[in-house]
Design a protein around this motif. Structure first.
Motif, PDB file in Angstrom:
ATOM      1  N   ILE A   1       0.848  -1.190   0.000  1.00 46.06           N
ATOM      2  CA  ILE A   1       0.000   0.000   0.000  1.00 46.06           C
ATOM      3  C   ILE A   1       0.888   1.245   0.000  1.00 46.06           C
ATOM      4  CG2 ILE A   1      -1.776   1.299   1.248  1.00 46.06           C
ATOM      5  CD1 ILE A   1      -2.722  -1.296   2.489  1.00 46.06           C
ATOM      6  N   SER A   2       0.771   2.052  -1.036  1.00 43.21           N
ATOM      7  CA  SER A   2       1.568   3.281  -1.108  1.00 43.21           C
ATOM      8  C   SER A   2       1.000   4.327  -0.155  1.00 43.21           C
ATOM      9  CB  SER A   2       1.565   3.842  -2.533  1.00 43.21           C
ATOM     10  OG  SER A   2       0.283   4.381  -2.840  1.00 43.21           O
TER      11      SER A   2
ATOM     12  N   ASP B   1      -2.335   5.569  -1.537  1.00 45.65           N
ATOM     13  CA  ASP B   1      -3.425   4.599  -1.346  1.00 45.65           C
ATOM     14  C   ASP B   1      -3.867   4.556   0.120  1.00 45.65           C
ATOM     15  OD1 ASP B   1      -3.402   3.931  -4.006  1.00 45.65           O
ATOM     16  OD2 ASP B   1      -2.046   2.218  -3.750  1.00 45.65           O
TER      17      ASP B   1
ATOM     18  N   ASP C   1      -6.132   7.434   0.696  1.00 44.01           N
ATOM     19  CA  ASP C   1      -7.428   7.209   0.041  1.00 44.01           C
ATOM     20  C   ASP C   1      -8.355   6.370   0.906  1.00 44.01           C
ATOM     21  OD1 ASP C   1      -6.791   8.687  -2.197  1.00 44.01           O
ATOM     22  OD2 ASP C   1      -6.005   6.965  -3.319  1.00 44.01           O
ATOM     23  N   GLY C   2      -7.764   5.522   1.758  1.00 41.11           N
ATOM     24  CA  GLY C   2      -8.564   4.630   2.597  1.00 41.11           C
ATOM     25  C   GLY C   2      -8.938   5.201   3.950  1.00 41.11           C
TER      26      GLY C   2
ATOM     27  N   TYR D   1      -3.312  16.175  -2.399  1.00 41.58           N
ATOM     28  CA  TYR D   1      -3.849  15.554  -1.192  1.00 41.58           C
ATOM     29  C   TYR D   1      -3.873  16.542  -0.024  1.00 41.58           C
ATOM     30  CZ  TYR D   1      -4.019  10.811  -3.093  1.00 41.58           C
ATOM     31  OH  TYR D   1      -4.348   9.692  -3.822  1.00 41.58           O
TER      32      TYR D   1
END
Length: 231
Positions: A61-62, A65, A68-69, A92
């Motif tokens: 998971i970058s 990412d 995003d979660g 972001y």
């Protein structure tokens, strides 16, 4: 005031460097450091976090990412060895973008930016917070209790020390104590009441707020530990 923060970086060396910078900074409280986003997300489901020092290129998971979660996003300071991600990082709404290797001066400047932004975002909440009126030098002053650092006995007066200044009030410690939130303020000595949220360190003899050492009565250490929720 301290910001609760986590460090997320798959490089153990870089993580150690960043956590050392965090631990050495007076305005940061390290909640945890993690080699991957999964562990960090698990920690954040339990603990309140104000700031994340986040590597971008991580396996599985970058950093992007990971964000995003997240439903609730704290402030983000991206840390990477590449400049290629700078534009995307600010998409972001990143507080800052640090490129490795990181100097202490650049790190401190980044933290100052995060502190200023935190104060700006919470200024409205402060104005809506609890307050008391005190009478000092024939004037009535409105004091937000979140800004009080400690109250100190001064003969027939008490000295109210806040983030900005201090004022002498004609009152007894007992009388003044009754107007304060008992969950936030604690009488740690016959001459001192402290805002437990302002305490940075303490031992068996003193509680420290900034550079000030406040005497701690022998039977108050356990009460202070309980107020700070320290096992």
């Amino acid at each position: 005031m301290k910001l609760n923060c986590v460090v997320v970086d798959d490089s153990s060396i870089q993580r150690m460097i960043i956590t050392k910078l965090v631990n050495n900074h007076q305005n940061l409280n390290l909640v945890g450091d993690f080699s991957n986003a999964i562990e960090a997300k698990s920690c954040m489901s339990i603990h309140s976090v104000d700031l994340i020092f986040l590597d971008i290129e991580m396996p599985i998971i970058s950093g992007f990412d990971f964000l995003d979660g997240l439903k609730m996003k704290p402030q983000i300071i991206f840390i990477t060895s590449k400049a290629d991600y700078a534009v995307k990082a600010f998409d972001y709404d990143a507080t800052d973008y640090l490129q490795k290797p990181i100097s202490v001066e650049r790190f401190d400047a980044s933290v100052k930016r995060a502190m200023d932004l935190y104060r700006l975002r919470n200024e409205v909440h402060d104005e809506e917070g609890d307050f008391i009126f005190i009478k000092s030098n024939l004037k009535k002053l409105k004091i937000f209790t979140s800004k009080i650092k400690w109250i100190e006995a001064h003969g027939d007066y008490v000295k109210v020390v806040t983030d900005e200044d201090s004022n002498l009030v004609l009152s007894t410690m007992k009388s003044f104590e009754q107007d304060l939130d008992k969950e936030r303020f604690l009488r740690v000595h016959k001459s001192y009441i402290v805002n437990v949220e302002k305490i940075e360190r303490f031992n068996s003899k003193f509680a420290e707020i900034g550079v000030t050492k406040i005497p701690l009565s022998r039977n108050k250490k356990d009460d202070l530990k309980k107020a700070l929720a320290i096992a």
